[in-house]
Design a protein around this motif. Structure first.
Motif, short mmCIF file in Angstrom:
data_model
loop_
_atom_site.label_atom_id
_atom_site.label_comp_id
_atom_site.label_asym_id
_atom_site.label_seq_id
_atom_site.Cartn_x
_atom_site.Cartn_y
_atom_site.Cartn_z
N THR A 165 -20.90 52.54 -6.17
CA THR A 165 -20.44 53.86 -5.73
C THR A 165 -19.97 53.80 -4.28
N GLY A 166 -19.06 54.71 -3.95
CA GLY A 166 -18.52 54.72 -2.58
C GLY A 166 -17.73 53.46 -2.26
N GLY A 167 -16.99 52.97 -3.26
CA GLY A 167 -16.27 51.71 -3.10
C GLY A 167 -15.06 51.81 -2.18
N SER A 168 -14.65 53.03 -1.86
CA SER A 168 -13.49 53.17 -0.97
C SER A 168 -13.91 53.17 0.50
N GLY A 169 -15.20 53.24 0.76
CA GLY A 169 -15.69 53.26 2.14
C GLY A 169 -15.80 51.85 2.71
N ASN B 186 -25.91 51.91 -5.67
CA ASN B 186 -25.76 53.30 -5.20
C ASN B 186 -25.51 53.25 -3.71
N ASN B 187 -24.24 53.19 -3.35
CA ASN B 187 -23.88 53.00 -1.94
C ASN B 187 -23.30 54.25 -1.29
N ALA B 188 -22.76 55.18 -2.10
CA ALA B 188 -22.08 56.35 -1.51
C ALA B 188 -23.04 57.14 -0.63
N LYS C 267 -27.90 66.39 -1.42
CA LYS C 267 -27.30 66.27 -2.76
C LYS C 267 -26.41 65.03 -2.86
N THR C 268 -25.61 64.80 -1.83
CA THR C 268 -24.68 63.66 -1.90
C THR C 268 -25.45 62.34 -1.81
N ASN C 269 -26.44 62.26 -0.95
CA ASN C 269 -27.10 60.96 -0.71
C ASN C 269 -28.26 60.69 -1.66
N ASN D 75 -31.61 65.64 8.15
CA ASN D 75 -31.12 65.71 6.76
C ASN D 75 -30.83 64.30 6.22
N TYR D 76 -30.09 63.54 7.01
CA TYR D 76 -29.70 62.18 6.58
C TYR D 76 -30.94 61.29 6.43
N ALA D 77 -31.84 61.33 7.43
CA ALA D 77 -33.04 60.49 7.38
C ALA D 77 -33.92 60.86 6.20
N SER E 147 -32.88 62.09 3.34
CA SER E 147 -32.24 61.57 2.11
C SER E 147 -32.47 60.07 1.99
N LYS E 148 -32.41 59.37 3.12
CA LYS E 148 -32.54 57.91 3.07
C LYS E 148 -33.99 57.48 2.85
N ALA E 149 -34.94 58.26 3.39
CA ALA E 149 -36.36 57.98 3.12
C ALA E 149 -36.66 58.27 1.66
N PRO F 39 -29.51 49.23 6.12
CA PRO F 39 -28.70 48.71 7.24
C PRO F 39 -29.06 49.42 8.55
N GLY F 40 -28.87 48.70 9.63
CA GLY F 40 -29.00 49.30 10.96
C GLY F 40 -27.62 49.77 11.42
N TYR F 41 -27.25 49.36 12.61
CA TYR F 41 -25.96 49.76 13.17
C TYR F 41 -24.87 48.81 12.66
N ILE G 63 -20.70 48.29 12.00
CA ILE G 63 -19.42 48.84 12.50
C ILE G 63 -18.59 49.38 11.34
N THR G 64 -18.51 50.69 11.26
CA THR G 64 -17.74 51.36 10.20
C THR G 64 -17.18 52.67 10.75
N LYS G 65 -16.36 53.31 9.92
CA LYS G 65 -15.80 54.62 10.31
C LYS G 65 -16.91 55.65 10.51
N MET G 66 -18.00 55.49 9.72
CA MET G 66 -19.08 56.48 9.76
C MET G 66 -19.61 56.68 11.18
N ASN G 67 -19.65 55.60 11.97
CA ASN G 67 -20.17 55.76 13.33
C ASN G 67 -19.10 55.57 14.41
N1 LIG Z 1 -22.17 52.59 8.65
C1 LIG Z 1 -23.41 52.36 9.02
O1 LIG Z 1 -23.70 51.98 10.17
C2 LIG Z 1 -24.52 52.58 8.04
C3 LIG Z 1 -25.83 52.34 8.44
C4 LIG Z 1 -26.86 52.54 7.56
C5 LIG Z 1 -26.59 52.95 6.25
N2 LIG Z 1 -25.31 53.18 5.88
C6 LIG Z 1 -25.10 53.63 4.50
O2 LIG Z 1 -24.20 52.76 3.84
C7 LIG Z 1 -23.44 53.49 2.87
C8 LIG Z 1 -21.95 53.27 3.08
O3 LIG Z 1 -21.61 53.65 4.40
P1 LIG Z 1 -20.13 53.52 4.98
O4 LIG Z 1 -20.26 53.42 6.44
O5 LIG Z 1 -19.36 52.48 4.24
O6 LIG Z 1 -19.57 54.99 4.62
P2 LIG Z 1 -18.07 55.50 4.38
O7 LIG Z 1 -18.00 56.88 4.94
O8 LIG Z 1 -17.06 54.51 4.85
O9 LIG Z 1 -17.99 55.58 2.78
C9 LIG Z 1 -18.70 56.55 2.05
C10 LIG Z 1 -18.29 56.51 0.59
O10 LIG Z 1 -19.03 57.53 -0.11
C11 LIG Z 1 -18.11 58.28 -0.93
N3 LIG Z 1 -18.61 59.65 -1.12
C12 LIG Z 1 -18.76 60.61 -0.19
N4 LIG Z 1 -19.19 61.76 -0.77
C13 LIG Z 1 -19.31 61.51 -2.10
C14 LIG Z 1 -19.70 62.27 -3.24
N5 LIG Z 1 -20.08 63.55 -3.16
N6 LIG Z 1 -19.68 61.69 -4.47
C15 LIG Z 1 -19.30 60.42 -4.58
N7 LIG Z 1 -18.93 59.62 -3.56
C16 LIG Z 1 -18.94 60.17 -2.33
C17 LIG Z 1 -16.79 58.24 -0.18
O11 LIG Z 1 -15.69 58.51 -1.03
C18 LIG Z 1 -16.79 56.80 0.36
O12 LIG Z 1 -16.31 55.94 -0.65
C19 LIG Z 1 -23.85 54.96 3.02
O13 LIG Z 1 -24.82 55.28 2.05
C20 LIG Z 1 -24.46 55.00 4.41
O14 LIG Z 1 -25.40 56.04 4.54
C21 LIG Z 1 -24.28 53.01 6.74
#
Ligand SMILES: NC(=O)c1ccc[n+]([C@@H]2O[C@H](COP(=O)([O-])OP(=O)(O)OC[C@H]3O[C@@H](n4cnc5c(N)ncnc54)[C@H](O)[C@@H]3O)[C@@H](O)[C@H]2O)c1
Length: 244
Positions: free
Chosen positions: A12-16, A87-89, A110-112, A152-154, A156-158, A183-185, A187-191
């Motif tokens: 899941t979340g394969g486009s991220g 389950n990565n989304a 709900k999302t996480n 909220n995020y913490a 969901s992740k816990a 994962p910790g920190y 490098i992605t768009k998320m941060n």
């Molecule tokens: N980036 C970090 O530093 C970091 C650290 C710890 C954990 N994570 C976790 O790793 C995972 C991936 O993170 P990322 O940085 O690649 O995120 P990202 O924002 O690049 O990608 C998120 C993905 O989730 C999908 N998504 C969002 N809402 C959705 C929904 N309602 N239904 C289905 N899909 C949905 C998006 O389309 C996208 O493909 C996440 O679960 C994130 O919490 C990331």
């Protein structure tokens, strides 16, 4: 050596950022990959073209129970089984507790978290039949430590960690392994919006003195998905450069 030869994997979340690395790594190791995305059709299409259509993508809101069930039904119709579920989304919507709206709280939980339940509940059925499967749930370091502005995020992740440890106990006798990556920190768009000082401060406290990459998370996911980790279940794999 191909570690996932002919395995059927749903990511899941394969486009991220992290999801894309997982999809590419799984394909490189011989898996047939189905990935989901929610909003970023352009990214999903790009990935399909790059991987020469050896993957298939579905647009879906995984916070919806019925859509998740239909997705699994469609995949089973075509591929007959699912060997690996990642389950990565996940999303963030950060704010201090005083300022968090009920909508943002619900949206993140709900999302996480619901999404993990929604999909896993259906995917274990084919896994139980074949008495084998690997489920990998993406948590976060903040699911273990908590973080200011991320209640909220913490949460969901816990929740993902408690869920995974519980189902690992339930499903072990069916040879279905369930593990967490935290994962910790990375490098992605998320941060990418975080200011430089915060980032520098984080890195100062990381024993390896740098942020991680999506590929480094993908490598750990590959390990947990493959037979190399056949005796690993109910574990939380920290990918954080030694931060905790
Ligand atoms: N980036 C970090 O530093 C970091 C650290 C710890 C954990 N994570 C976790 O790793 C995972 C991936 O993170 P990322 O940085 O690649 O995120 P990202 O924002 O690049 O990608 C998120 C993905 O989730 C999908 N998504 C969002 N809402 C959705 C929904 N309602 N239904 C289905 N899909 C949905 C998006 O389309 C996208 O493909 C996440 O679960 C994130 O919490 C990331």
């Amino acid at each position: 050596m191909k570690l996932l030869n002919k395995k059927i994997a749903l990511v899941t979340g394969g486009s991220g950022d992290i999801g894309r690395s997982i999809v590419k790594t799984f394909v490189k190791h011989g898996a047939n990959v189905i990935f989901t995305f929610f909003s970023s059709k352009k990214e999903a299409n790009k990935l399909e073209v790059e991987l020469k259509n050896s993957v298939e993508s579905y647009k879906i809101d995984l916070s919806d129970f019925n859509s998740s069930e239909n997705l699994v039904k469609n995949i089973l119709k075509k591929y007959k089984t699912i060997d690996i579920l990642v389950n990565n989304a996940g999303i963030i919507k950060d704010n201090f507790l005083l300022k968090i709206s009920k909508e943002d709280w619900d949206y993140v939980i709900k999302t996480n978290l619901y999404s993990v339940f929604n999909l896993t509940k259906h995917v274990i059925i084919p896994m139980m039949k074949q008495k084998k499967g690997s489920i990998i749930n993406m948590s976060s370091i903040v699911g273990l430590t908590g973080n200011i502005g991320q209640s909220n995020y913490a949460s969901s992740k816990a929740g993902i960690i408690g869920f995974t440890k519980s189902i690992a106990k339930e499903l072990g006798k069916k040879n279905i392994r369930c593990n967490v990556i935290a994962p910790g920190y990375i490098i992605t768009k998320m941060n990418s919006n975080l200011n430089c000082d915060i980032k520098k401060n984080w890195i100062k406290n990381i024993p390896l003195q740098r942020a991680g990459t999506p590929q480094e998370v993908a490598n750990c996911t590959l390990f947990l998905a493959s037979d190399l980790s056949n005796y690993v279940t109910g574990s939380v794999l920290n990918v954080n450069g030694g931060l905790i």
